[in-house]
Scaffold this active site. Structure first.
Site, PDB file in Angstrom:
ATOM      1  N   ALA A  80       0.869  -1.174   0.000  1.00  0.00           N
ATOM      2  CA  ALA A  80       0.000   0.000   0.000  1.00  0.00           C
ATOM      3  C   ALA A  80       0.902   1.219   0.000  1.00  0.00           C
ATOM      4  CB  ALA A  80      -0.874  -0.022   1.249  1.00  0.00           C
ATOM      5  N   GLY A 136       0.665  -5.007   0.865  1.00  0.00           N
ATOM      6  CA  GLY A 136      -0.561  -5.054   0.065  1.00  0.00           C
ATOM      7  C   GLY A 136      -0.327  -5.563  -1.350  1.00  0.00           C
ATOM      8  N   GLU A 194      -0.370  -9.209  -1.003  1.00  0.00           N
ATOM      9  CA  GLU A 194      -1.752  -9.596  -0.692  1.00  0.00           C
ATOM     10  C   GLU A 194      -2.619  -9.587  -1.957  1.00  0.00           C
ATOM     11  OE1 GLU A 194      -1.562  -6.720   2.772  1.00  0.00           O
ATOM     12  OE2 GLU A 194      -2.907  -8.246   3.565  1.00  0.00           O
ATOM     13  N   GLU A 235       4.603  -5.542   7.167  1.00  0.00           N
ATOM     14  CA  GLU A 235       3.783  -4.570   7.902  1.00  0.00           C
ATOM     15  C   GLU A 235       4.186  -4.404   9.359  1.00  0.00           C
ATOM     16  OE1 GLU A 235       2.539  -6.659   5.602  1.00  0.00           O
ATOM     17  OE2 GLU A 235       0.862  -5.743   4.531  1.00  0.00           O
TER      18      GLU A 235
END
Ligand code: CO8
Length: 256
Positions: free
Chosen positions: A64, A110, A113, A133
């Site tokens: 992200a 992300g 993911e 993370e």
């Protein structure tokens, strides 16, 4: 789109995250655009399968977009996590068409993911994967704590998520995180080859197989029941009649 490139060629829909200077980090606008293109490809009959990759040779998606994090309130972060979950689960994992992640470099946070939501993952030799993370004081927020243990087992997933360490493509292959490791310059061609093979099979059977496999991991669904229902349903299709008569007639099936 400002953050994606896309194309349709030979029944394949290509989605390319196009923020190379930011290592294809997924900002909120990219999520919006991913939602839009997957909705479009999922309902476009010209698209029979999808390849998801990152622009350039360095990154698939490095997570992200951390630069957006500082402005997020607790409520907004919770909401953003849920949005990512919905897009990845409903539109990527839930696509009736096979989605291949062609991991062409870093797939972190992300970004990994997003790859985990795809049906098939292949990686270039230079790819590096991780869920870092915890190093930011966070945990995976786009489904990583749920999908990674299912794919590589709880113990290995614990180690990756708790250490935040990156692994290389070869280790990802050994763990079953990626199906194949390919030279960077042949990565997309290999993804195309896998899809073209799938395209020789019955489209309706492929879609039902994806739904049944997904149901195995969905606590809300009875996967065995879904498999039985889908199996029965397929007996009523033209593709089934064609597939069986082609086998008995010793010829290649012509699925419509
Ligand atoms: N977000 C924003 N910008 C990024 C990101 C990112 N995730 N990753 C890299 N960039 C930017 C860098 O800031 C840099 O920009 P600039 O040139 O303007 O300084 C540019 O990309 C190039 O990066 P580097 O200079 O760092 O390149 P290196 O080759 O030195 O390092 C790495 C490459 C190792 C990949 C390094 O960039 C890195 O560690 N990136 C961060 C990886 C990371 O921690 N990802 C996880 C983010 S958290 C997350 O994904 C949570 C998902 C769930 C969200 C739920 C909703 C809130």
């Amino acid at each position: 789109y400002s953050n994606l490139k896309y194309a349709i060629k030979d029944s394949i829909g290509y989605v390319i995250i196009n923020r190379e200077p930011q290592l294809n980090a997924l900002n909120q606008e990219t999520l919006d655009e991913l939602q839009d293109i997957f909705k479009h490809f999922n309902s476009d009959d010209h698209v029979r399968g999808i390849i998801l990759t990152g622009a350039g040779h360095k990154a698939f998606a490095a997570g992200a977009d951390i630069k957006e994090f500082m402005d997020l309130s607790v409520i907004q972060a919770r909401w953003l996590s849920e949005r990512g979950h919905i897009i990845f689960t409903d539109l990527i994992e839930g696509s009736p068409k096979p989605v291949i992640a062609a991991i062409n470099g870093y797939a972190l946070g992300g970004g990994l993911e997003m790859a985990l939501a795809c049906h098939i993952r292949i990686a270039s030799e230079n790819a590096k994967m991780g869920l870092p993370e915890v190093s930011l004081g966070l945990i995976p927020g786009y489904g990583g704590t749920q999908r990674l243990p299912k794919l590589i087992g709880k113990g290995q997933a614990m180690q990756m998520i708790l250490t935040g360490d990156m692994i290389d493509a070869q280790r990802a292959y050994e763990l079953g995180l990626v199906n194949e490791v390919i030279a960077q310059d042949k990565l997309i061609a290999r993804a195309e080859e896998i899809l073209q093979k799938i395209f020789t099979r019955s489209r309706v059977a492929v879609a039902n197989a994806i739904a049944a496999i997904n149901a195995a991991e969905d606590r809300q669904q009875n996967g065995n029941k879904l498999e039985m229902d889908a199996f029965g349903h397929l007996f009523g299709t033209e593709d089934f009649k064609e597939g069986v008569s082609a086998f008995l007639g010793k010829r290649t099936p012509n699925f419509e």
